[in-house]
Design an enzyme around this catalytic site. Structure first.
Site, PDB file in Angstrom:
ATOM      1  N   CYS A 159       0.806  -1.233   0.000  1.00  0.00           N
ATOM      2  CA  CYS A 159       0.000   0.000   0.000  1.00  0.00           C
ATOM      3  C   CYS A 159       0.835   1.276   0.000  1.00  0.00           C
ATOM      4  O   CYS A 159       0.374   2.316  -0.449  1.00  0.00           O
ATOM      5  CB  CYS A 159      -0.912   0.026   1.222  1.00  0.00           C
ATOM      6  SG  CYS A 159      -2.028  -1.356   1.283  1.00  0.00           S
TER       7      CYS A 159
HETATM    8  C1  COA Z   1     -12.797  -5.281   3.902  1.00  0.00           C
HETATM    9  C2  COA Z   1     -13.832  -4.400   4.544  1.00  0.00           C
HETATM   10  C3  COA Z   1     -14.563  -3.590   3.463  1.00  0.00           C
HETATM   11  C4  COA Z   1     -14.860  -5.268   5.269  1.00  0.00           C
HETATM   12  O1  COA Z   1     -15.787  -4.431   5.946  1.00  0.00           O
HETATM   13  P1  COA Z   1     -16.162  -4.695   7.493  1.00  0.00           P
HETATM   14  O2  COA Z   1     -17.197  -3.739   7.862  1.00  0.00           O
HETATM   15  O3  COA Z   1     -14.899  -4.682   8.263  1.00  0.00           O
HETATM   16  O4  COA Z   1     -16.797  -6.110   7.424  1.00  0.00           O
HETATM   17  P2  COA Z   1     -16.337  -7.419   8.196  1.00  0.00           P
HETATM   18  O5  COA Z   1     -15.065  -7.939   7.585  1.00  0.00           O
HETATM   19  O6  COA Z   1     -16.359  -7.135   9.670  1.00  0.00           O
HETATM   20  O7  COA Z   1     -17.496  -8.391   7.797  1.00  0.00           O
HETATM   21  C5  COA Z   1     -18.823  -8.252   8.286  1.00  0.00           C
HETATM   22  C6  COA Z   1     -19.639  -9.431   7.801  1.00  0.00           C
HETATM   23  O8  COA Z   1     -19.890  -9.297   6.400  1.00  0.00           O
HETATM   24  C7  COA Z   1     -19.470 -10.456   5.717  1.00  0.00           C
HETATM   25  N1  COA Z   1     -19.018 -10.158   4.369  1.00  0.00           N
HETATM   26  C8  COA Z   1     -17.730 -10.013   3.949  1.00  0.00           C
HETATM   27  N2  COA Z   1     -17.707  -9.788   2.638  1.00  0.00           N
HETATM   28  C9  COA Z   1     -18.980  -9.792   2.210  1.00  0.00           C
HETATM   29  C10 COA Z   1     -19.578  -9.597   0.944  1.00  0.00           C
HETATM   30  N3  COA Z   1     -18.832  -9.391  -0.156  1.00  0.00           N
HETATM   31  N4  COA Z   1     -20.917  -9.606   0.849  1.00  0.00           N
HETATM   32  C11 COA Z   1     -21.677  -9.831   1.949  1.00  0.00           C
HETATM   33  N5  COA Z   1     -21.167 -10.007   3.185  1.00  0.00           N
HETATM   34  C12 COA Z   1     -19.833  -9.995   3.310  1.00  0.00           C
HETATM   35  C13 COA Z   1     -18.360 -11.011   6.585  1.00  0.00           C
HETATM   36  O9  COA Z   1     -18.121 -12.363   6.304  1.00  0.00           O
HETATM   37  C14 COA Z   1     -18.916 -10.760   7.960  1.00  0.00           C
HETATM   38  O10 COA Z   1     -19.862 -11.735   8.259  1.00  0.00           O
HETATM   39  P3  COA Z   1     -19.967 -12.330   9.748  1.00  0.00           P
HETATM   40  O11 COA Z   1     -20.305 -11.150  10.615  1.00  0.00           O
HETATM   41  O12 COA Z   1     -21.043 -13.347   9.621  1.00  0.00           O
HETATM   42  O13 COA Z   1     -18.608 -12.902  10.045  1.00  0.00           O
HETATM   43  C15 COA Z   1     -13.181  -3.427   5.537  1.00  0.00           C
HETATM   44  O14 COA Z   1     -12.794  -4.108   6.695  1.00  0.00           O
HETATM   45  C16 COA Z   1     -11.963  -2.718   5.001  1.00  0.00           C
HETATM   46  O15 COA Z   1     -11.965  -2.130   3.927  1.00  0.00           O
HETATM   47  N6  COA Z   1     -10.919  -2.645   5.827  1.00  0.00           N
HETATM   48  C17 COA Z   1      -9.706  -1.913   5.495  1.00  0.00           C
HETATM   49  C18 COA Z   1      -8.849  -2.810   4.702  1.00  0.00           C
HETATM   50  C19 COA Z   1      -7.650  -2.137   4.147  1.00  0.00           C
HETATM   51  O16 COA Z   1      -7.431  -0.956   4.210  1.00  0.00           O
HETATM   52  N7  COA Z   1      -6.845  -2.953   3.552  1.00  0.00           N
HETATM   53  C20 COA Z   1      -5.713  -2.516   2.850  1.00  0.00           C
HETATM   54  C21 COA Z   1      -5.688  -3.374   1.673  1.00  0.00           C
HETATM   55  S1  COA Z   1      -4.329  -3.029   0.698  1.00  0.00           S
END
Ligand code: COA
Length: 376
Positions: A159
């Site tokens: 990143c």
């Molecule tokens: C990835 C991201 C969008 C996920 O959002 P979040 O609000 O944290 O969601 P969570 O991971 O807590 O997941 C919540 C629920 O949704 C589910 N879920 C995940 N992807 C899903 C999708 N595509 N569609 C539906 N539900 C989904 C999860 O499995 C989880 O279910 P559970 O509660 O039954 O376990 C977010 O965490 C993010 O962007 N984080 C920052 C990551 C980052 O900056 N990374 C750098 C990468 S280079």
């Protein structure tokens, strides 16, 4: 770090692929795959031997990440549920590599913006999340393609590759080991996405960005920024990881297993990285006797809209807006290190002389990298 020489960003470039995949298309393909997987494995699922594949949702993606679509180098293969990865024809060793090709597109635009020809440049840095081969360095291939005399090297830092690449450009200009640096971020990320993983199939897109950095004495650009200061921080974390690499040949494991592709604990990343980014930016500005309120524009890392909103709110003590921190991840998705540079490239023209701006990346490593800029 401050320099007795004024170092400036004198031009930037952006290559955007012509192919788009919307959330609707991506989710429809993933859900078809999940449905088929569950039907094909119904017996094992009922017996509790394997987990049922959960379904993805456009609403979830847009609400939790802010991503609506992504540009991709090629659409071919990605939505095909029997493949679910892009398909690239292999190029011969004599041909320009895919990554050098997109690096060159962005580089030419940055050079034109800065009014530079190949003979003005003596250093090429290619910094990104993945290089498509180990060697020769993509930067040296780009250097050759553009006809640049001097040296080039590749840098991997996920990143923060783009900001850390600009830091190296700054250092070499301060020291005098370079006179003009072309720093490029060819983020060809889709080949490393696990499109069968609901948690991450929507996150990434492909893009290429480039920046020209030089000493102020040589700058002739009508639109340039003095780099007032650079600041970097890393802290080890396994929460964003890809284990793809040459060791797979020797460890007798599947070189394309799930852990060899991008994977993360997104929630942990969100919670752990956001406060680090806030402190990093505040401290960086404080070193220059500035406060976040002195900043006209924050060109932030583009991974998650809610993360950026939270960072800005904590910095300013109030909600931000598109004027203060422009968003590009809605249409570009996460483009690894290039996001903050895309935001800078698309949204800096309107700044006035002496306006302050901050470029800041944050993510895998963990890593945070910032540059404080002043419009000239
Ligand atoms: C990835 C991201 C969008 C996920 O959002 P979040 O609000 O944290 O969601 P969570 O991971 O807590 O997941 C919540 C629920 O949704 C589910 N879920 C995940 N992807 C899903 C999708 N595509 N569609 C539906 N539900 C989904 C999860 O499995 C989880 O279910 P559970 O509660 O039954 O376990 C977010 O965490 C993010 O962007 N984080 C920052 C990551 C980052 O900056 N990374 C750098 C990468 S280079």
């Amino acid at each position: 770090m401050n320099s007795s020489h004024k170092i400036v960003i004198s031009g930037s470039g952006l290559w955007t692929p012509s192919n788009v995949i919307t959330n609707e298309e991506l989710v429809a393909s993933y859900n078809l795959y999940a449905e088929k997987f569950n039907a094909d494995h119904a017996v094992e699922i009922v017996a509790g031997k394997i987990d049922e594949k959960p379904f993805s949702s456009v609403r979830f993606i847009e609400k939790t990440s802010g991503i609506e679509a992504r540009y991709v180098y090629t659409r071919e293969g990605i939505l095909d549920i029997d493949r679910m990865r892009p398909k690239f024809p292999e190029r011969k060793e004599e041909e320009l590599s895919n990554q050098a090709e997109i690096a060159v597109y962005a580089a030419r635009e940055a050079m034109a913006a800065a009014g530079k020809s190949a003979s003005d440049i003596d250093t090429v840095i290619v910094s990104c999340a993945y290089t498509q081969r180990a060697y020769p360095a993509i930067a040296i291939e780009v250097q050759h393609e553009l006809g640049i005399e001097g040296f080039g090297f590749d840098m991997l830092l996920a990143c923060s590759a783009a900001t850390f690449g600009l830091h190296r450009a700054y250092d070499s200009l301060v020291s005098g080991s370079s006179k003009c640096v072309l720093a490029i971020n060819p983020e060809l990320v889709t080949p490393q996405v696990n499109f069968r993983d609901r948690d991450s199939h929507f996150i990434f897109g492909d893009v290429s960005t480039a920046v020209i950095m030089e000493r102020s004495e040589t700058c002739t650009s009508p639109n340039s920024y003095e780099v007032l200061s650079i600041k970097a921080l890393t802290r080890y974390s396994n929460n964003i990881r890809s284990n793809f690499g040459h060791m797979a040949y020797a460890t007798d494991v599947d070189p394309f297993g799930w852990d060899k592709l991008f994977h993360q604990s997104g929630r942990k990343v969100f919670e752990e990285v956001s406060p680090v980014a806030v402190t990093h930016i505040s401290d960086h500005l404080a070193n220059l006797n500035l406060t976040p309120r002195d900043v006209k524009r924050f060109w932030l890392h583009q991974a998650n809209i809610n993360m950026n909103k939270m960072v800005i709110k904590q910095l300013l003590g109030e909600e931000g807006n598109e004027e203060v921190t422009p968003t590009i991840l809605d249409r570009y998705a996460n483009t690894a290190s290039a996001g903050s540079i895309i935001a800078f490239h698309l949204y800096n023209d309107d700044l006035k002389k002496d306006d302050i701006g901050v470029i800041c990346s944050f993510g895998a490593g963990y890593s945070v990298g910032s540059l404080v800029l002043r419009k000239r």
